[in-house]
Enzyme design. Structure first.
Site, PDB file in Angstrom:
ATOM      1  N   ASN A   9      42.483  47.107  26.245  1.00  0.00           N
ATOM      2  CA  ASN A   9      43.798  47.170  26.879  1.00  0.00           C
ATOM      3  C   ASN A   9      44.688  46.153  26.172  1.00  0.00           C
ATOM      4  O   ASN A   9      44.540  44.953  26.372  1.00  0.00           O
ATOM      5  CB  ASN A   9      43.659  46.839  28.371  1.00  0.00           C
ATOM      6  CG  ASN A   9      44.998  46.748  29.070  1.00  0.00           C
ATOM      7  OD1 ASN A   9      46.032  47.109  28.503  1.00  0.00           O
ATOM      8  ND2 ASN A   9      44.982  46.256  30.310  1.00  0.00           N
ATOM      9  N   LYS A  11      47.724  45.606  26.638  1.00  0.00           N
ATOM     10  CA  LYS A  11      48.789  45.089  27.519  1.00  0.00           C
ATOM     11  C   LYS A  11      50.126  45.096  26.758  1.00  0.00           C
ATOM     12  O   LYS A  11      50.345  45.974  25.932  1.00  0.00           O
ATOM     13  CB  LYS A  11      48.413  43.706  28.055  1.00  0.00           C
ATOM     14  CG  LYS A  11      47.019  43.715  28.691  1.00  0.00           C
ATOM     15  CD  LYS A  11      46.702  42.507  29.510  1.00  0.00           C
ATOM     16  CE  LYS A  11      45.286  42.645  30.075  1.00  0.00           C
ATOM     17  NZ  LYS A  11      44.932  41.576  30.999  1.00  0.00           N
ATOM     18  N   HIS A  99      45.840  49.072  37.087  1.00  0.00           N
ATOM     19  CA  HIS A  99      45.445  47.750  36.587  1.00  0.00           C
ATOM     20  C   HIS A  99      45.972  46.684  37.549  1.00  0.00           C
ATOM     21  O   HIS A  99      47.064  46.836  38.119  1.00  0.00           O
ATOM     22  CB  HIS A  99      46.004  47.532  35.181  1.00  0.00           C
ATOM     23  CG  HIS A  99      45.427  46.316  34.539  1.00  0.00           C
ATOM     24  ND1 HIS A  99      45.916  45.059  34.799  1.00  0.00           N
ATOM     25  CD2 HIS A  99      44.376  46.156  33.698  1.00  0.00           C
ATOM     26  CE1 HIS A  99      45.188  44.171  34.125  1.00  0.00           C
ATOM     27  NE2 HIS A  99      44.254  44.813  33.451  1.00  0.00           N
ATOM     28  N   GLU A 101      47.428  44.014  37.099  1.00  0.00           N
ATOM     29  CA  GLU A 101      48.786  43.530  36.796  1.00  0.00           C
ATOM     30  C   GLU A 101      49.834  44.500  37.316  1.00  0.00           C
ATOM     31  O   GLU A 101      50.914  44.093  37.747  1.00  0.00           O
ATOM     32  CB  GLU A 101      48.916  43.288  35.277  1.00  0.00           C
ATOM     33  CG  GLU A 101      48.105  42.060  34.865  1.00  0.00           C
ATOM     34  CD  GLU A 101      47.502  42.102  33.477  1.00  0.00           C
ATOM     35  OE1 GLU A 101      47.950  42.917  32.641  1.00  0.00           O
ATOM     36  OE2 GLU A 101      46.563  41.315  33.223  1.00  0.00           O
ATOM     37  N   GLU A 171      37.521  44.856  37.584  1.00  0.00           N
ATOM     38  CA  GLU A 171      38.076  43.667  36.937  1.00  0.00           C
ATOM     39  C   GLU A 171      38.429  42.637  37.996  1.00  0.00           C
ATOM     40  O   GLU A 171      39.462  42.749  38.662  1.00  0.00           O
ATOM     41  CB  GLU A 171      39.347  44.031  36.161  1.00  0.00           C
ATOM     42  CG  GLU A 171      39.130  45.072  35.083  1.00  0.00           C
ATOM     43  CD  GLU A 171      40.262  45.053  34.054  1.00  0.00           C
ATOM     44  OE1 GLU A 171      39.981  44.692  32.909  1.00  0.00           O
ATOM     45  OE2 GLU A 171      41.408  45.367  34.403  1.00  0.00           O
ATOM     46  N   GLY A 177      42.154  37.113  31.760  1.00  0.00           N
ATOM     47  CA  GLY A 177      43.000  36.242  30.941  1.00  0.00           C
ATOM     48  C   GLY A 177      42.814  34.760  31.242  1.00  0.00           C
ATOM     49  O   GLY A 177      43.603  33.932  30.797  1.00  0.00           O
ATOM     50  N   SER A 217      37.966  38.547  30.719  1.00  0.00           N
ATOM     51  CA  SER A 217      37.493  37.550  29.750  1.00  0.00           C
ATOM     52  C   SER A 217      36.180  37.941  29.074  1.00  0.00           C
ATOM     53  O   SER A 217      35.342  37.083  28.774  1.00  0.00           O
ATOM     54  CB  SER A 217      37.375  36.173  30.407  1.00  0.00           C
ATOM     55  OG  SER A 217      38.646  35.748  30.872  1.00  0.00           O
ATOM     56  N   GLY A 239      42.236  40.373  25.901  1.00  0.00           N
ATOM     57  CA  GLY A 239      42.463  39.501  24.741  1.00  0.00           C
ATOM     58  C   GLY A 239      41.637  39.847  23.519  1.00  0.00           C
ATOM     59  O   GLY A 239      42.170  39.942  22.396  1.00  0.00           O
TER      60      GLY A 239
END
Ligand code: 13P
Length: 257
Positions: A9, A11, A99, A101, A171, A177, A217, A239
């Site tokens: 992802n 993002k 997600h 977020e 998640e 993150g 992570s 990431g």
């Protein structure tokens, strides 16, 4: 048997040029891997603006292209939204949904997600449905309850044939993150719980065939411990998916475990 998947992802990262370089690097590196696509999948979820150009440079027999979201309507006066048919028309065959977020910053609820999921399925997009608790819920030991209601309110309204088309991504929000990863035992515990409730709802065979990814992570340094757990079928990677070497390393680890 369920498919093992590593999904990236991106993002809201990369511009078109750097995104294309990243996609090319991933596609190039995966060439040397003997990938049995019946067993393993590699997915990249890029920003909307990159989908078409990325679709032109990846080997779609090995890398599946995903959006990160779709609109909760088919078309019309919804300024700034991007529909399922639009993302399909530029080469995406999958989409993330719900997600954390999007839930936290854009107010996505189970109601919105029910609409989005139906639209994704109507358009034959592979939905990667994200769930997970925030830190306060984990500390209050409510994580089982939270993921159960996130699944119940959306996925368990599907009929079994549609449910079988969905990938679940667990998640924990406190691990996203933050560099703080769930331990393999913590992640396995909740993945097993998710599989159990799927089994209670749709039966053991459907549960056995449901792909459940871990996200938060996840990196080459911790993936072996996570991916070796019996109910963790792969990762939804933030990431580390922006670094082609790390991302492909994660696929290799997934294939080994
Ligand atoms: P990180 O891997 O950066 O923690 O992000 C996880 C994630 O949110 C993937 O969707």
């Amino acid at each position: 048997m369920r498919k093992k998947i590593v999904a990236g992802n991106w993002k809201m990262n990369t511009d078109l040029n750097s995104g294309l370089e990243l996609a090319k690097a991933v596609s190039e590196k995966v060439k040397s891997i003997d990938l049995d696509t019946n067993k393993f999948g590699l997915i990249i979820a890029t920003p909307f603006t990159h989908l078409y150009a990325v679709s032109q440079v990846i080997d779609s027999s090995k890398v599946q292209l995903s959006a990160q979201n779709i609109a909760d309507n088919e078309k019309g006066a919804f300024t700034g939204e991007t529909s399922a048919s639009m993302i399909k028309s530029v080469g995406a065959t999958a989409t993330l949904l719900g997600h954390s977020e999007r839930r936290a910053f854009y107010g996505e609820t189970s109601e919105t997600l029910t609409k989005k999921l139906k639209i994704a399925l109507d358009h034959n997009l592979l939905p990667i449905f994200c769930i997970g608790e925030v830190l306060e819920e984990r500390e209050a030991e409510k994580h089982f309850e939270v993921v159960k209601s996130q699944i119940d309110e959306v996925l368990f309204n599907l009929d079994v044939d549609d449910f079988k088309k969905v990938i679940i991504a667990y998640e924990p929000v406190w691990a996203i993150g933050t560099g703080k990863v769930a331990s393999p035992e913590q992640a396995q515990e909740i993945h097993a719980f998710i599989r159990k409730i799927v089994s209670e709802k749709f039966g053991a065979e459907v549960a056995e065939n449901t792909t459940i990814l871990y996200g938060g992570s996840c990196s080459p340094s911790n993936a072996a411990g996570l991916f070796s757990q019996p109910d963790i079928d792969g990762g939804l990677i933030g990431g580390a998916s922006l670094k082609p070497d790390d991302f492909i390393e994660l696929l290799k680890i997934r294939m080994q475990e």
